[in-house]
Design a protein around this motif. Structure first.
Motif, PDB file in Angstrom:
ATOM      1  N   LEU A 362       0.899  -1.190   0.068  1.00 30.52           N
ATOM      2  CA  LEU A 362      -0.177   0.059   0.125  1.00 30.52           C
ATOM      3  C   LEU A 362       0.834   1.254   0.095  1.00 30.52           C
ATOM      4  CD1 LEU A 362      -2.833  -1.033   2.647  1.00 30.52           C
ATOM      5  CD2 LEU A 362      -3.267  -0.869   0.264  1.00 30.52           C
ATOM      6  N   ARG A 363       2.061   1.162   0.989  1.00 30.69           N
ATOM      7  CA  ARG A 363       2.795   2.440   0.760  1.00 30.69           C
ATOM      8  C   ARG A 363       3.415   2.316  -0.449  1.00 30.69           C
ATOM      9  NH1 ARG A 363       4.191   4.105   6.213  1.00 30.69           N
ATOM     10  NH2 ARG A 363       3.035   2.630   7.619  1.00 30.69           N
ATOM     11  N   ARG A 364       3.696   1.656  -1.360  1.00 29.15           N
ATOM     12  CA  ARG A 364       4.534   1.583  -2.424  1.00 29.15           C
ATOM     13  C   ARG A 364       3.489   2.152  -3.576  1.00 29.15           C
ATOM     14  NH1 ARG A 364       7.097  -3.427  -6.059  1.00 29.15           N
ATOM     15  NH2 ARG A 364       4.781  -4.386  -5.388  1.00 29.15           N
ATOM     16  N   ASP A 371      -2.315   1.120   8.209  1.00 28.29           N
ATOM     17  CA  ASP A 371      -2.981   1.888   9.326  1.00 28.29           C
ATOM     18  C   ASP A 371      -4.286   2.370   9.007  1.00 28.29           C
ATOM     19  OD1 ASP A 371      -0.267   1.777  10.538  1.00 28.29           O
ATOM     20  OD2 ASP A 371       0.073   3.922  10.474  1.00 28.29           O
ATOM     21  N   ASP A 372      -4.360   3.034   7.735  1.00 29.80           N
ATOM     22  CA  ASP A 372      -5.635   3.830   7.237  1.00 29.80           C
ATOM     23  C   ASP A 372      -6.809   2.528   7.148  1.00 29.80           C
ATOM     24  OD1 ASP A 372      -4.787   6.315   6.648  1.00 29.80           O
ATOM     25  OD2 ASP A 372      -3.440   5.054   5.474  1.00 29.80           O
ATOM     26  N   VAL A 373      -6.352   1.381   6.543  1.00 26.63           N
ATOM     27  CA  VAL A 373      -7.393   0.334   6.737  1.00 26.63           C
ATOM     28  C   VAL A 373      -7.864  -0.151   7.942  1.00 26.63           C
ATOM     29  CG1 VAL A 373      -7.693  -1.955   5.697  1.00 26.63           C
ATOM     30  CG2 VAL A 373      -6.089  -0.447   4.520  1.00 26.63           C
ATOM     31  N   VAL A 374      -6.719  -0.406   8.803  1.00 19.94           N
ATOM     32  CA  VAL A 374      -7.234  -0.983  10.289  1.00 19.94           C
ATOM     33  C   VAL A 374      -7.921  -0.177  10.911  1.00 19.94           C
ATOM     34  CG1 VAL A 374      -6.108  -1.690  12.619  1.00 19.94           C
ATOM     35  CG2 VAL A 374      -5.250  -2.515  10.272  1.00 19.94           C
ATOM     36  N   ARG A 375      -7.567   1.289  10.657  1.00 18.28           N
ATOM     37  CA  ARG A 375      -8.580   2.222  11.335  1.00 18.28           C
ATOM     38  C   ARG A 375      -9.856   2.700  10.957  1.00 18.28           C
ATOM     39  NH1 ARG A 375      -3.796   6.043  12.533  1.00 18.28           N
ATOM     40  NH2 ARG A 375      -3.592   6.429  10.477  1.00 18.28           N
ATOM     41  N   GLU A 376     -10.053   2.237   9.769  1.00 19.52           N
ATOM     42  CA  GLU A 376     -11.240   2.300   8.827  1.00 19.52           C
ATOM     43  C   GLU A 376     -11.996   1.091   9.316  1.00 19.52           C
ATOM     44  OE1 GLU A 376     -12.898   4.762   7.671  1.00 19.52           O
ATOM     45  OE2 GLU A 376     -14.534   3.746   6.952  1.00 19.52           O
ATOM     46  N   LEU A 377     -11.391  -0.068   9.230  1.00 19.08           N
ATOM     47  CA  LEU A 377     -12.076  -1.270   9.878  1.00 19.08           C
ATOM     48  C   LEU A 377     -12.727  -1.094  11.176  1.00 19.08           C
ATOM     49  CD1 LEU A 377     -12.077  -4.140   8.506  1.00 19.08           C
ATOM     50  CD2 LEU A 377     -10.339  -4.966  10.309  1.00 19.08           C
ATOM     51  N   TRP A 378     -11.912  -0.319  12.130  1.00 22.85           N
ATOM     52  CA  TRP A 378     -12.435  -0.052  13.557  1.00 22.85           C
ATOM     53  C   TRP A 378     -13.761   0.776  13.406  1.00 22.85           C
ATOM     54  CZ3 TRP A 378     -13.420  -0.293  18.311  1.00 22.85           C
ATOM     55  CH2 TRP A 378     -13.505   0.584  19.264  1.00 22.85           C
ATOM     56  N   ARG A 379     -13.448   1.989  12.667  1.00 29.48           N
ATOM     57  CA  ARG A 379     -14.551   2.997  12.385  1.00 29.48           C
ATOM     58  C   ARG A 379     -15.853   2.326  12.015  1.00 29.48           C
ATOM     59  NH1 ARG A 379     -10.358   6.998  11.481  1.00 29.48           N
ATOM     60  NH2 ARG A 379     -10.447   6.172   9.387  1.00 29.48           N
ATOM     61  N   ARG A 380     -15.741   1.684  10.902  1.00 27.57           N
ATOM     62  CA  ARG A 380     -17.020   0.955  10.224  1.00 27.57           C
ATOM     63  C   ARG A 380     -17.616  -0.291  11.131  1.00 27.57           C
ATOM     64  NH1 ARG A 380     -16.801   0.570   3.804  1.00 27.57           N
ATOM     65  NH2 ARG A 380     -15.859   2.355   4.256  1.00 27.57           N
TER      66      ARG A 380
END
Ligand SMILES: [Zn+2]
Length: 587
Positions: A362-364, A371-380
């Motif tokens: 993802l960074r490449r 980080d963005d995916v795990v946090r969005e998983l948390w929010r959603r």
């Protein structure tokens, strides 16, 4: 009675520890009859029903219940019957002070809500429902404790067992770790108190996550000695365990597979997502040691290389996919057999590898990270109390990143080929190399680290130095027997030992008709060359067998990383972003 405890995916059938059970109503006995392995019927009760169960408790693990004159510890799953169809009703728990004078100093530590307790914590507690009742373990002993605040929430570090350490210092380190994780997911954290319930033992290791606490078991020498500077590898191990279980307070206790909502405690709850929860957590446990400033880049990369080595030393990664490993956890990972390394892969170890690969991918390819995916998983999902569907993680990763990850997941999660880690590491200016194992202590690490790194990691980081011929390997794992010889615990696929017909359980006593033990095996083998044939003498049961071994070079299964000096500017920028520390409270 539950068959399993959430977080540990094995049917343990806790009912088997019930050694006596009786029921009464209005003070008179009523018939209680077992209906199946874990349930009972009562007949003839009026108004009230009192069921009394006597339970054998001598399980020292974080998953069971234990009671002797030194210490009591329990998970509700080991003790509490669940009145059928009333699992949503509030429950009160009364904990009595033991009368044994040896227990006079005992106190109680738990995240469960006290209703009316004495100064030592004995008395009445309350849980909103059965699910909560079994999610707050109790530590009852003459433990030591230190309180600290993280993210505005009171935390307690409780340590039972014998140890010699400075708990104020440990609490200060944990505070840093907790603050960094709270900032990652966002303040306030989803709990209003948190307990680290620890027990220091001789050689034990394990942890179990809960909604407002975790149970940690570790070797007493893992805690830092009083006045000891830095973070030595043993203490890194303790902090990594705490980091892992704390991360779970969000990621698996609240963000969880739909298959766990609700937990069905009487049977296996299959999901192909365990790697998402255990693998990603295993990756972040390390990242948070780095981000919170507890370890530096060198120690982080050393530990990462050693985690990757565990995957490359498992031939079963070519037979079992991560999705299958998750699905079959109940009967494979939790019921290890000697052929486990050939037939399967740990969703912890390979899950962490895939989390790393996804992060670097993802960074490449985009402006995002894991980080963005795990946090969005948390929010959603987690924050809203919605279960993650089986395809939920993969589709969310694609959505958050805007990248088509179909091929990545097909290969990483459902495939069994190795991922292109060399290429991915190169994109962050890090060299990745697989080398043959040079000796029993060689677990991989970091090559040529920057000056001063040795003191930070507390271990010699350049032990790789492969001088001359590659070492020979037999393709076995073993344990030393006190009466001499090496008992084979696994015989790896396609290795010299397997080709010669050795089996797990064989006790290897000689090579080339000379006695071998764990100390001299490498030296014995070093006298031969790749392709040479020697005799291996083993006991199989009480039969002495002599087998012909054709020696071969050890496989390249040991991972070494290196910070590249000549990385291009983009790679260096990505590396700095990936390995950046985050100051607590700044998010
Ligand atoms: Zn875990």
């Amino acid at each position: 009675m539950p068959s399993w405890i959430p977080g540990s995916y094995l049917l343990r059938e806790f009912a088997r520890h019930i050694v006596g059970i009786r029921a009464e109503s209005r003070g008179r006995p009523v018939v209680i009859e077992q209906a199946d392995k874990s349930s009972w019927w009562c007949r003839g009760a009026e108004d009230d029903l009192v069921v009394t169960a006597e339970i054998h408790a001598l399980d020292l693990s974080v998953r069971g219940a234990f009671l002797d004159f030194r210490r009591g510890f329990f998970n509700g799953t080991s003790l509490f019957l669940m009145p059928q169809d009333r699992e949503r009703e509030p429950v009160e728990l009364e904990l009595e002070r033991p009368s044994d004078p040896r227990c006079a100093e005992w106190r109680v530590a738990t995240a469960m809500r006290p209703v009316a307790v004495d100064e030592r914590g004995f008395g009445r507690y309350r849980a909103d429902d059965y699910d909560e009742l079994i999610d707050h373990p109790f530590e009852i002993s003459a433990f030591e404790e230190v309180g600290f605040d993280a993210g505005g929430v009171p935390h307690r570090l409780v340590v039972a067992g014998r140890f010699d350490s400075d708990l104020e210092r440990v609490a200060a380190d944990l505070k840093q770790l907790c603050e960094t994780q709270i900032d990652f997911f966002g303040r306030p954290p989803p709990f209003d108190r948190y307990y680290f319930l620890c027990v220091a033992t001789g050689g034990g290791y394990g942890g179990l996550e809960h909604r407002a606490s975790s149970s940690l078991m570790f070797d007493r020498d893992d805690l830092p000695r009083i006045g000891e500077p830095g973070i030595p590898p043993a203490y890194q191990r303790f902090l990594a365990l705490a980091s892992h279980e704390y991360f779970h307070a969000w990621h698996v206790k609240r963000t969880k597979p739909a298959a766990f909502m609700p937990y069905r405690l009487e049977r296996r709850n299959h999901t192909r997502l365990l790697w998402v929860f255990e693998g990603i957590t295993s990756y972040y446990q390390e990242l948070f040691l780095l981000r919170s400033g507890l370890v530096g880049r060198e120690a982080f990369l050393t530990r990462l290389a050693q985690a990757l080595t565990r995957v490359y030393r498992t031939p079963g990664r070519h037979r079992q996919s991560l999705a299958d490993a998750s699905f079959n956890a109940w009967d494979i990972l939790y019921k290890p057999e000697p052929n486990l390394p050939n037939a399967s892969i740990s969703y912890y170890a390979k899950g962490a590898l895939v989390a790393l690969a996804l992060d670097l991918e993802l960074r490449r390819r985009g402006n995002v990270s894991l980080d963005d995916v795990v946090r969005e998983l948390w929010r959603r999902y987690g924050e809203r109390g919605v279960g993650v569907p089986e395809d939920g993680f993969e589709s969310l990763a694609a959505e958050v990143s805007g990248i088509d990850l179909t091929d990545f997941f097909a290969r990483a999660v459902r495939g069994t080929e190795d991922l292109p880690l060399e290429e991915l590491f190169a994109s962050v200016g890090i060299g990745f190399e697989l080398r043959p194992q040079t000796g029993p202590g060689d677990r991989g690490g970091l090559l040529r680290p920057s000056p001063g790194a040795a003191s930070e990691t507390g271990q010699a980081p350049t032990s790789a130095a492969p001088a001359g011929e590659p070492p020979l390997g037999l393709g076995i794992t073993y344990r030393s027997r006190p009466d001499g010889g090496l008992e084979l615990t696994a015989v790896l696929d396609d290795g010299p030992a397997q080709r010669a017909g050795l089996e797990p359980g064989d006790v290897l006593i000689a090579v080339d008709r000379l006695k071998v033990d764990s100390r001299n095996l490498e030296a014995r083998l070093a006298r031969f060359e790749d392709g040479e044939r020697v005799s291996a003498t083993v006991f199989r049961g009480d039969e002495l067998l002599e087998l012909g071994l054709v020696l071969a070079a050890a496989p390249r299964d040991t991972c070494w990383l290196q910070l590249l000096d000549d990385a291009d500017r983009d790679a260096e920028a990505r590396r700095d972003a990936w390995l950046a520390a985050s100051v607590p409270g700044s998010a």
